[in-house]
Design a protein around this motif. Structure first.
Motif, PDB file in Angstrom:
ATOM      1  N   THR A  30       0.856  -1.186   0.000  1.00 49.96           N
ATOM      2  CA  THR A  30       0.000   0.000   0.000  1.00 49.96           C
ATOM      3  C   THR A  30       0.890   1.233   0.000  1.00 49.96           C
ATOM      4  N   ALA A  31       0.437   2.253  -0.666  1.00 50.12           N
ATOM      5  CA  ALA A  31       1.200   3.494  -0.709  1.00 50.12           C
ATOM      6  C   ALA A  31       1.212   4.128   0.675  1.00 50.12           C
ATOM      7  N   CYS A  32       2.328   4.697   1.044  1.00 48.73           N
ATOM      8  CA  CYS A  32       2.405   5.409   2.306  1.00 48.73           C
ATOM      9  C   CYS A  32       2.950   6.806   2.038  1.00 48.73           C
ATOM     10  N   GLU A  33       2.643   7.704   2.937  1.00 47.01           N
ATOM     11  CA  GLU A  33       3.079   9.080   2.772  1.00 47.01           C
ATOM     12  C   GLU A  33       4.307   9.313   3.651  1.00 47.01           C
ATOM     13  N   VAL A  34       5.360   9.835   3.060  1.00 47.01           N
ATOM     14  CA  VAL A  34       6.603  10.091   3.770  1.00 47.01           C
ATOM     15  C   VAL A  34       6.671  11.577   4.083  1.00 47.01           C
ATOM     16  N   TYR A  35       6.940  11.899   5.347  1.00 43.65           N
ATOM     17  CA  TYR A  35       7.057  13.289   5.768  1.00 43.65           C
ATOM     18  C   TYR A  35       8.513  13.591   6.106  1.00 43.65           C
ATOM     19  N   SER A  36       8.904  14.813   5.869  1.00 37.22           N
ATOM     20  CA  SER A  36      10.227  15.266   6.269  1.00 37.22           C
ATOM     21  C   SER A  36      10.106  16.681   6.808  1.00 37.22           C
ATOM     22  N   ARG A  37      11.023  17.042   7.669  1.00 34.48           N
ATOM     23  CA  ARG A  37      10.983  18.349   8.305  1.00 34.48           C
ATOM     24  C   ARG A  37      11.566  19.389   7.359  1.00 34.48           C
ATOM     25  N   VAL A  38      10.807  20.442   7.123  1.00 31.74           N
ATOM     26  CA  VAL A  38      11.254  21.541   6.273  1.00 31.74           C
ATOM     27  C   VAL A  38      11.043  22.837   7.037  1.00 31.74           C
ATOM     28  N   THR A  39      12.118  23.541   7.314  1.00 31.89           N
ATOM     29  CA  THR A  39      12.095  24.811   8.037  1.00 31.89           C
ATOM     30  C   THR A  39      11.112  24.828   9.210  1.00 31.89           C
ATOM     31  N   GLY A  40      11.206  23.819  10.068  1.00 28.79           N
ATOM     32  CA  GLY A  40      10.453  23.833  11.307  1.00 28.79           C
ATOM     33  C   GLY A  40       9.117  23.128  11.302  1.00 28.79           C
ATOM     34  N   TYR A  41       8.668  22.598  10.176  1.00 27.58           N
ATOM     35  CA  TYR A  41       7.395  21.871  10.178  1.00 27.58           C
ATOM     36  C   TYR A  41       7.482  20.666   9.251  1.00 27.58           C
ATOM     37  N   LEU A  42       6.595  19.703   9.472  1.00 31.00           N
ATOM     38  CA  LEU A  42       6.580  18.490   8.659  1.00 31.00           C
ATOM     39  C   LEU A  42       5.731  18.699   7.415  1.00 31.00           C
ATOM     40  N   ARG A  43       6.222  18.194   6.306  1.00 31.69           N
ATOM     41  CA  ARG A  43       5.503  18.337   5.042  1.00 31.69           C
ATOM     42  C   ARG A  43       5.698  17.057   4.231  1.00 31.69           C
ATOM     43  N   PRO A  44       4.655  16.566   3.553  1.00 35.94           N
ATOM     44  CA  PRO A  44       4.797  15.352   2.742  1.00 35.94           C
ATOM     45  C   PRO A  44       5.804  15.561   1.607  1.00 35.94           C
ATOM     46  N   VAL A  45       6.724  14.619   1.474  1.00 34.69           N
ATOM     47  CA  VAL A  45       7.741  14.694   0.432  1.00 34.69           C
ATOM     48  C   VAL A  45       7.087  14.699  -0.950  1.00 34.69           C
ATOM     49  N   GLN A  46       5.962  14.029  -1.087  1.00 37.15           N
ATOM     50  CA  GLN A  46       5.269  13.958  -2.379  1.00 37.15           C
ATOM     51  C   GLN A  46       4.837  15.345  -2.876  1.00 37.15           C
ATOM     52  N   GLN A  47       4.676  16.303  -1.976  1.00 35.17           N
ATOM     53  CA  GLN A  47       4.258  17.647  -2.372  1.00 35.17           C
ATOM     54  C   GLN A  47       5.434  18.541  -2.757  1.00 35.17           C
TER      55      GLN A  47
END
Length: 46
Positions: A9-26
């Motif tokens: 199943t597809a999963c969403e990967v998040y990474s920290r960008v300038t102080g907040y988490l954002r989905p890498v897919q975006q």
């Protein structure tokens, strides 16, 4: 397809960008490529 591929199943990967988490897919294509080329390492605590 193999049985393993069918169960994935597809999963969403998040990474920290300038102080907040954002989905890498975006992220834009350049930032995504940079993210996937990163190398991880461990620092030994003594």
């Amino acid at each position: 397809m193999s049985p393993i591929e069918v169960k994935r199943t597809a999963c969403e990967v998040y990474s920290r960008v300038t102080g907040y988490l954002r989905p890498v897919q975006q992220w834009n294509d350049g930032k995504q490529a940079e993210y996937y080329n990163r190398k991880t390492f461990k620092v030994n605590k003594e």
